[in-house]
Design a protein around this motif. Structure first.
Motif, short mmCIF file in Angstrom:
data_model
loop_
_atom_site.label_atom_id
_atom_site.label_comp_id
_atom_site.label_asym_id
_atom_site.label_seq_id
_atom_site.Cartn_x
_atom_site.Cartn_y
_atom_site.Cartn_z
N VAL A 149 58.92 -76.03 98.64
CA VAL A 149 59.22 -75.19 99.79
C VAL A 149 58.01 -74.34 100.17
CG1 VAL A 149 60.66 -73.28 100.62
CG2 VAL A 149 61.69 -75.16 99.35
N ASN A 150 57.24 -73.92 99.18
CA ASN A 150 56.02 -73.16 99.44
C ASN A 150 55.06 -73.96 100.30
OD1 ASN A 150 54.65 -70.73 99.08
ND2 ASN A 150 53.44 -71.51 97.38
N GLN A 168 56.45 -74.75 104.02
CA GLN A 168 56.37 -73.64 104.98
C GLN A 168 55.09 -73.70 105.81
OE1 GLN A 168 57.34 -69.62 103.45
NE2 GLN A 168 58.05 -70.67 101.61
N SER A 189 64.49 -70.84 99.65
CA SER A 189 63.67 -70.76 98.44
C SER A 189 64.53 -70.59 97.19
CB SER A 189 62.68 -69.60 98.55
OG SER A 189 61.78 -69.79 99.62
N TYR A 216 55.51 -68.36 95.58
CA TYR A 216 56.57 -68.74 96.51
C TYR A 216 56.34 -68.25 97.94
CZ TYR A 216 58.79 -69.99 92.18
OH TYR A 216 59.05 -70.55 90.96
N TYR A 217 55.39 -67.34 98.13
CA TYR A 217 55.15 -66.83 99.48
C TYR A 217 53.66 -66.72 99.77
CZ TYR A 217 60.10 -65.89 99.41
OH TYR A 217 61.46 -66.03 99.33
N GLN A 277 62.68 -63.98 95.15
CA GLN A 277 62.67 -64.79 96.37
C GLN A 277 63.43 -64.12 97.51
OE1 GLN A 277 64.12 -68.43 94.64
NE2 GLN A 277 62.06 -69.28 94.46
#
Length: 563
Positions: free
Chosen positions: A47-48, A51, A72, A301-302, A433
């Motif tokens: 997912v990281n 995006q 996430s 994750y971001y 998350q």
């Protein structure tokens, strides 16, 4: 307690592992469960990477805020749902069947995810993948830890979690390649999701070639199979009567007996039933929290938000930085894995926390300078600090979170204690998350100051509470928390068993499952004076005869009849 004539050091293979056929074949087979960490890295990082892809953003209407947090966290939520069932599956069905079940469920989730037509379908697929993944995450490290050759266990279990980055590298560069090759096509994000099926397919096909955990087999009364597996891969001769095999079987049986006597029935409450177990769980829960709340969750994750926070907005640049960071992480994590037996666990944890604290402080400063003064030089210097931070994180928390947890847990609560560790990781991860994107939007660079304060708390805990476990067998390490006498007793058990095996006629099938008076029974070992049996008993003297019995001429010394 007199030291035994022989110890495990006298029987282990001393040369390079690849020159020993048994160890070489075993290490190759252990690649199958080792893949689990790489699968986790791919699934968790996907997912990281997605995006960054314009096609994924357009197809799902540019999700943000709570929706992005739910996407996430969906995999983590699925993992939490499955966690209560995983230790029971590992303890009752076995490590291999549990891993197989998890791989099958993940394949179903990948099929659903790659064909997702809506955001809800995508989120549901992520949850199903997480549900299956939690079964494999519970079984795979247990199998590796309990099956690995004694001198290889520390490196292999440390490499297990370090190999997480193989998956994250594959995820990052697959997304980068898809962005370059497919542009705005839907296949630019569907192909990376299909790649997730590779690992589970390999595990479904090959897991039955990997032997079951000897400790699980002994716990289920299948001692002959356990000894056969150990002899095949740990003995240089393939002989079940090899002193190393006798030593390992001795410690396994005695450790299981002590655990059984300490707790007649095992449940999750057993994890906190004794002072030793409470101390174990305190360390395990703390390390699980530290592994996610050290600031690493911001980038893991971001990364899209973090890079935009310092002025990097080009999709290609962000994808390249993400891919390069994953390669760097792999190098750092593998370096830590190979240092665990040289520097020790405690030393690496301390180095890691000191380094993270200093570097994250600098990272916070450069981010603050860019956001308040629009300093371009500060923005550029932030990128190296991100890489340095991950070096210090990766040398300890990536390789040793799982390895250290499994080392300090005894067999009877190992699966359940490990499940609790995974639960805490999942809960802290889910918190990250949901909270991180909101906090970054609301507080900006000031949110980094929260992590600076938390890193100080982590350092104090590590210095005060972490125990060194280098140079001990799995059973001796677990016994460290139950009093000084326990590790000594285990060492004595294995040593006496190995001592008695010297000179005893060799041959297969010595571990009879119905046999109760075996060489590994510490109670009988303490009460009896070991003697070789059968034809040998009339020609050999006692090995460790009690001095007082010799002086008194005691004729009531029993013959050892375990072999």
């Amino acid at each position: 307690m007199a030291p035994p004539e022989w110890t495990v050091v006298d029987f282990i293979h001393r040369g390079p592992w690849w020159r020993n056929r048994g160890i070489r074949v075993l290490n190759l087979l252990l690649i199958v469960p080792l893949l689990t960490a790489s699968i986790n890295g791919l699934d968790s990082s996907l997912v990281n990477g997605l995006q960054i892809l314009p096609a994924w953003q357009d197809f799902f209407k540019h999700p943000n805020g709570k929706t992005l947090g739910l996407i996430s966290a969906a995999q983590v939520i699925g993992s939490i749902v499955g966690l209560p069932f995983t230790p029971y599956s590992s303890d009752h069905l076995g490590r291999r069947p549990t891993l197989f079940i998890g791989a099958i469920v993940m394949l179903a989730g990948v099929a659903l995810q790659s064909s997702a037509a809506s955001i809800g379908m995508f989120i549901g697929a992520r949850g199903l993948i997480g549900f299956g993944l939690t079964f494999t995450l519970n079984a795979a490290p247990l199998l590796i830890t309990e099956l690995a050759y004694p001198t290889q266990r520390g490196k292999l279990t440390s490499m297990y979690n370090a190999s997480w980055y193989f998956g994250s590298i594959l995820s990052a560069w697959t997304c980068f390649g898809a962005w370059n090759g497919a542009g705005t096509s839907q296949w630019s994000w569907r192909v990376p999701t299909l790649i997730q099926a590779l690992g589970p397919i390999i595990q479904v096909v090959l897991i039955w070639m990997v032997p079951e955990s000897p400790r699980f087999l002994v716990a289920k009364g299948r001692e002959s199979k356990a000894a056969s597996a150990l002899a095949r891969f740990h003995s240089t001769t393939g002989d079940e009567r090899d002193p190393l095999i006798v030593f390992e079987m001795a410690q396994i049986r005695h450790a299981l007996k002590m655990e059984k006597e300490a707790s007649k029935s095992t449940s999750f409450s057993t994890l906190f039933a004794t002072p030793g177990n409470r101390r174990r769980m305190c360390i395990i829960i703390a390390l699980a929290i530290f592994s996610q709340w050290s600031g690493n969750g911001l980038v893991s994750y971001y990364i899209n938000l973090v890079l935009e926070g310092v002025g990097i907005t080009d999709a290609g640049t962000k994808a390249a930085i993400n891919g390069g960071l994953q390669i760097w992480n792999l190098i750092a994590a593998m370096s830590g894995a190979f240092l665990v037996d040289k520097l020790g666990r405690r030393t690496l944890f301390i180095i890691s926390n000191v380094g993270m604290l200093i570097d994250f402080g600098a990272w916070t400063l450069t981010t603050a300078l860019f956001n308040t003064l629009q300093d371009a030089a500060a923005a550029k210097s932030t990128i190296p600090f991100i890489f340095i931070f991950y070096f210090f994180y990766d040398i300890a928390y990536t390789p040793m979170l799982i390895a250290y947890t499994l080392e300090i847990l005894p067999f009877n609560i190992r699966a359940k204690g490990f499940a609790v560790m995974n639960l805490v990781v999942s809960l802290t991860l889910a918190f990250n998350q949901f909270v991180n994107p909101w906090a970054l939007d609301a507080m900006g660079w000031k949110y980094y100051l929260v992590y600076c304060g938390w890193l100080i708390i982590e350092l104090v805990f590590v210095v005060v509470c972490i125990i060194e476990t280098k140079g001990r067998t799995l059973e001796e390490t677990a016994a460290l928390f139950d009093g000084e006498q326990q590790p000594q007793t285990l060492a004595q058990t294995g040593g006496e068993a190995a001592t008695m095996s010297r000179g005893v006629p060799r041959g297969p099938g010595i571990w009879i499952e119905e046999e109760k008076s075996t060489v590994t029974d510490i109670v009988e070992m303490r009460d009896a004076t070991p003697r070789r049996v059968g034809e040998c008993s009339s020609r050999y003297t006692n090995i460790n005869a009690n001095a007082e019995a010799d002086e008194s001429g005691d004729s009531d010394v029993r013959t050892w009849e375990a072999l």
